[in-house]
Design a protein around this motif. Sequence first.
Motif, mmCIF file in Angstrom:
data_model
loop_
_atom_site.group_PDB
_atom_site.id
_atom_site.type_symbol
_atom_site.label_atom_id
_atom_site.label_comp_id
_atom_site.label_asym_id
_atom_site.label_seq_id
_atom_site.Cartn_x
_atom_site.Cartn_y
_atom_site.Cartn_z
ATOM 1 N N TYR A 60 0.841 -1.195 0.000
ATOM 2 C CA TYR A 60 0.000 0.000 0.000
ATOM 3 C C TYR A 60 0.883 1.255 0.000
ATOM 4 O O TYR A 60 0.694 2.162 -0.806
ATOM 5 C CB TYR A 60 -0.922 0.003 1.235
ATOM 6 N N ASN A 70 2.580 1.999 -3.215
ATOM 7 C CA ASN A 70 1.691 2.542 -4.240
ATOM 8 C C ASN A 70 1.168 3.938 -3.924
ATOM 9 O O ASN A 70 0.564 4.574 -4.769
ATOM 10 C CB ASN A 70 0.521 1.577 -4.470
ATOM 11 N N HIS A 71 1.350 4.382 -2.691
ATOM 12 C CA HIS A 71 0.826 5.697 -2.307
ATOM 13 C C HIS A 71 1.916 6.616 -1.781
ATOM 14 O O HIS A 71 1.650 7.555 -1.063
ATOM 15 C CB HIS A 71 -0.247 5.555 -1.221
#
Length: 218
Positions: A203, A206-207
């Motif tokens: 996560y 990806n962020h």
Amino acid sequence: MADMKIPRATAKRLPIYYQYLNILADAGQKRISSSEFAAGVKVDPRTIRRDFSHFGTLGKRGYGYDVADLLAFFKKILKQDQVTKVALVGVGNLGHALLNFNFHRDNNIAIRAAFDIDPAVVGTTIDDIRVYPLTELQNQLQKQAIKVVILTVPEAAAQTVTDQLIAAGVEGIMNFTPTRINVPATVIVQNVNLTSELQTLIYFLNHRTLDQQGTNKE
Ligand code: ATP
């Protein structure tokens, strides 16, 4: 000191501080400034000050930290000045790996017994640790005065085994199963879910923003 209440996030950072202090001490370093310490453990200096404030004054303004003093302090807090005996229940892939991991080589944590229901593994010895049948749980834990257990059984068996651990007087469970086990208020559970840790990492990957690079996530 035993009854001291500190935030969970602080408690989780204490081993990081302790491990880094060990590295410094091994390298012969006597003293470290607070900013160098922060850079070494990759934790924000304000967070470190807040963490340390729970224990009174640990450093001196303008001097930083005395490595030996701070190491001795955390050694005591983390009970690394005495051996903590641990058992493991569920000698599958993960349980097997943890037995081989050998916590005791670097720390004062010693896995003294393992338990399983599978006749193929019961009676074997893994890295000097004997695998007992589950029927021996209560007897062995009490005989060896073991209060801490690593739980690596399948999800479906997690609660039943937990109930047996509680009946045997266990006070701390490191729960590697994805189940949120029910325990009385006197028992402490540390949940370790490797899949969700990896999902969290993915996560963040990806962020991420540029200023997050090189930081440690807790
Ligand atoms: P993992 O990688 O999660 O360890 P695995 O496929 O090797 O998975 P699991 O089916 O998760 O094995 O089982 C883990 C271990 O727990 C096995 O060795 C199994 O025999 C043991 N086990 C299953 N039920 C119980 C139980 N009630 N009490 C103790 N051990 C159990």
